[in-house]
Write a protein that holds these residues in place. Structure first.
Motif, short mmCIF file in Angstrom:
data_model
loop_
_atom_site.label_atom_id
_atom_site.label_comp_id
_atom_site.label_asym_id
_atom_site.label_seq_id
_atom_site.Cartn_x
_atom_site.Cartn_y
_atom_site.Cartn_z
N ALA A 285 22.78 17.68 24.33
CA ALA A 285 21.44 17.62 23.95
C ALA A 285 20.98 18.90 23.35
O ALA A 285 20.17 19.04 22.53
N GLY A 286 21.40 20.21 24.10
CA GLY A 286 21.04 21.34 23.61
C GLY A 286 21.51 21.83 22.20
O GLY A 286 20.96 22.23 21.27
N ILE B 1 21.05 21.97 16.12
CA ILE B 1 21.57 21.71 14.74
C ILE B 1 20.31 21.11 14.00
O ILE B 1 20.23 21.38 12.85
N GLN B 2 19.57 20.31 14.68
CA GLN B 2 18.45 19.45 14.03
C GLN B 2 17.58 20.36 13.75
O GLN B 2 16.93 20.43 12.62
N GLN B 3 17.18 21.43 14.51
CA GLN B 3 16.22 22.59 14.08
C GLN B 3 16.56 23.28 12.96
O GLN B 3 15.76 23.85 12.12
N LYS B 4 17.70 23.71 13.00
CA LYS B 4 18.72 24.58 11.87
C LYS B 4 18.49 23.65 10.56
O LYS B 4 18.04 24.47 9.56
N MET B 5 18.73 22.52 10.56
CA MET B 5 18.60 21.68 9.44
C MET B 5 16.91 21.68 8.86
O MET B 5 16.91 21.66 7.62
N VAL C 223 20.99 12.64 11.19
CA VAL C 223 21.30 12.02 10.02
C VAL C 223 19.92 11.86 9.05
O VAL C 223 20.12 12.13 7.86
N GLN C 224 18.70 11.65 9.61
CA GLN C 224 17.67 11.53 8.82
C GLN C 224 17.31 12.63 8.02
O GLN C 224 17.11 12.66 6.78
#
Length: 256
Positions: A178-179, A184-188, A234-235
């Protein structure tokens, strides 16, 4: 960015407060009263149970399905958040020029800077708080999930892979994933934006908080967060693909 950090702390404080409320020990049923129980917790509990029955009483798969369903419902908000992030990124040069023009720290100059900045946002139709709205919407859902899991015996005693959904992950795998996926999501999401100390702090602070809380909460909640993050990754890839490829190309060029 400072407002987003304060908002994040505020929502996490509310999360801790509500997850510790006395109702957490009361089973949730169709007879439960109160707005919170009737319109958030019970509908989530009912939906997870109904989907689980369709999937052979597999509550883990049901949570994955319901998480994806919720993310699809929230998709327009998340797309708006991503577009708002890109719009803010495009305005960075003009915002930097304004900061240089009104560099004095006296109150009058700073007030003028704020007025000019808001006028810039208005001119380009950018809402600087648009990125915070999805966080505000997601928090009641996250807390509702926690209550639905903890107050529904069938979900709480369900198993999935190596975990009991109502207990902590004994190997801490889901909290760590989860972390990592949050990072990764925030970096993207931050790809292509001008980096500053506040953004760097946000990039690391959110995943650390998620891991910290996930260590103590039911594994089902970590599963919800992991699936939601993967959906967001993915989004974000499809929406911000050009920015991500440009960033990767730039790094490759620097190495050469």
């Amino acid at each position: 960015m400072k407002k987003r950090i304060l908002l994040l702390f505020g929502m996490l404080s509310v999360f801790v407060l509500l997850t510790g409320c006395s109702e957490i020990k009361k089973p949730i049923t169709s007879e439960s009263t109160g707005f919170w129980n009737e319109y958030i917790v019970y509908p989530l509990s009912w939906l997870i149970k109904e989907v689980a029955h369709l999937l052979g009483d597999n509550f883990g798969l049901s949570i994955i399905f319901v998480t994806i369903l919720i993310r699809l419902v929230l998709l327009p908000l998340m797309i708006k958040q991503t577009k708002s992030s890109k719009a803010m990124q495009a305005l960075q040069p003009e915002m930097k020029a304004l900061k240089e023009k009104y560099s004095s720290k006296d109150q009058k100059t700073q007030q003028k800077l704020q007025q000019e900045t808001m006028a810039l946002f208005s001119k380009h139709g950018v809402n600087p708080m648009a990125g915070c709205f999805p966080l505000i919407v997601q928090m009641p859902i996250l807390i509702g999930f926690y209550h639905a899991i903890s107050r529904t015996e069938a979900i709480k005693t369900g198993t999935f892979l190596w975990v009991n959904l109502g207990d902590k992950d004994p190997f801490y795998i889901l909290p760590l994933v989860a972390g990592i996926t949050t990072f990764i999501q925030q970096k993207m999401m931050m790809a292509g934006q001008e980096q500053n100390p506040q953004m760097a702090m946000m990039l690391w602070m959110m995943p650390i908080m998620i891991v910290f809380f996930a260590f103590s909460f039911p594994a089902a909640l970590s599963l919800y967060w992991v699936v939601g993050n993967i959906f967001m990754i993915v989004q974000t890839y499809f929406i911000k693909g050009p920015d991500l490829r440009a960033m990767a190309t730039g790094k490759a060029g620097e190495k050469k």
